[in-house]
Design a protein around this motif. Structure first.
Motif, short mmCIF file in Angstrom:
data_model
loop_
_atom_site.label_atom_id
_atom_site.label_comp_id
_atom_site.label_asym_id
_atom_site.label_seq_id
_atom_site.Cartn_x
_atom_site.Cartn_y
_atom_site.Cartn_z
N ILE A 1 0.85 -1.19 0.00
CA ILE A 1 0.00 0.00 0.00
C ILE A 1 0.89 1.23 0.00
O ILE A 1 1.85 1.33 0.76
N GLU A 2 0.54 2.17 -0.87
CA GLU A 2 1.26 3.43 -0.91
C GLU A 2 0.54 4.43 -0.01
O GLU A 2 -0.67 4.64 -0.14
N LYS A 3 1.29 5.06 0.86
CA LYS A 3 0.75 6.11 1.72
C LYS A 3 1.79 7.21 1.84
O LYS A 3 2.95 6.94 2.14
N ASN A 4 1.36 8.43 1.58
CA ASN A 4 2.25 9.59 1.67
C ASN A 4 3.51 9.41 0.82
O ASN A 4 4.61 9.78 1.22
N GLY A 5 3.33 8.82 -0.35
CA GLY A 5 4.44 8.72 -1.29
C GLY A 5 5.37 7.54 -1.09
O GLY A 5 6.33 7.39 -1.84
N LEU B 1 -4.19 -2.04 9.42
CA LEU B 1 -4.76 -1.11 10.39
C LEU B 1 -3.68 -0.26 11.04
O LEU B 1 -3.90 0.93 11.33
N ASN B 2 -2.51 -0.83 11.26
CA ASN B 2 -1.40 -0.04 11.82
C ASN B 2 -0.93 1.03 10.83
O ASN B 2 -0.52 2.12 11.23
N LEU B 3 -0.97 0.71 9.54
CA LEU B 3 -0.59 1.69 8.53
C LEU B 3 -1.59 2.84 8.51
O LEU B 3 -1.21 4.00 8.32
N PHE B 4 -2.86 2.50 8.70
CA PHE B 4 -3.92 3.52 8.73
C PHE B 4 -4.32 3.80 10.17
O PHE B 4 -5.51 3.86 10.51
#
Length: 245
Positions: free
Chosen positions: A186-190, A202-205
């Motif tokens: 999953i890509e988050k904040n680049g 869930l930890n990532l989000f």
């Protein structure tokens, strides 16, 4: 039949209809120009195809191996963007063992593998693969290769699909079969992050963990039953929840 070829044939057979009332010399000049134009278009067309069909012959794997090495067992008609040009209605196979895209040669005598470095993306029914090149910033944790783009929103969900060949000796005979595995990112904040379990997603989000747990519960989404679908649903819901942030 190629429309250009049809045009040339019609001009050759019915010159009077093309330049009715003109002199023979003018008629001849017109037909010559039309033929030259058609020839130039044909040369450009075949040269364009040559850019696609310029890889090495695809040898493949032993037919005795149980299963198949591809994402799908059959040829699929799809689209490939190769060397900056998008080709449609191309028959494709994607070899998950060697991570190569396979096409039948233009004369259909043998199969060939496209040069992966020239492929930016390709698609077949139910799959869109993009080529990711590993670097030290944006694609941390990703190796260079093709990734199935499962979701493309504010977040991005990718699947790395691979197959390996399992070899074992059974009653003095060598038995081989293909084993499949999928890895999700999953890509988050680049940046891309590897996710496997519900906890890792869930930890990532984390800023929406409570709301996402509720979403899973209310929609009866069982992570273990369909991990891929659950990851996509969580990413979509996270994007929706944080749209105004």
């Amino acid at each position: 039949m190629n429309r250009i070829v049809v045009l040339v044939i019609l001009i050759a057979i019915f010159p009077g209809s093309a330049v009715f009332g003109q002199k023979a010399s003018a008629d001849s000049a017109f037909r010559e120009q039309a033929v030259n134009y058609a020839h130039a278009r044909y040369v450009r067309s075949t040269a364009d195809q040559a850019r696609l069909y310029n890889g090495a012959e695809y040898v493949g794997h032993l037919p005795s191996i149980k299963g198949y090495p591809y994402v799908d067992s059959l040829w699929r008609v799809g689209t490939v963007t190769y060397d900056g040009v998008t080709y449609e209605n191309i028959r494709l196979l994607y070899d998950l063992v060697d991570d190569v895209v396979v096409v039948p040669h233009i004369d259909s005598v043998y199969r060939m593998q496209l040069q992966s470095i020239k492929i930016s993306r390709f698609s077949i029914p139910n799959h869109t693969f993009v080529r990711i090149v590993r670097d030290t910033a944006h694609n941390v944790g990703l190796r260079t290769g093709f990734y199935d783009q499962l979701y493309d929103g504010r977040s991005t969900v990718l699947a790395r699909r691979i197959k390996t060949i399992k070899t074992e000796l059974v009653q003095n005979a060598v038995k081989e079969e293909y084993l499949s595995d999928n890895f999700y990112y999953i890509e988050k904040n680049g940046l891309f992050y590897s996710v496997k379990s519900k906890r890792s997603v869930l930890n990532l989000f984390a800023d929406q963990k409570k709301a996402l747990r509720k979403y899973l519960r209310e929609n009866r989404i069982k992570f273990r039953q369909n991990r891929e679908q659950a990851i996509v649903k969580l990413a979509q819901q996270y994007d929706e929840a944080t749209r105004s942030l």
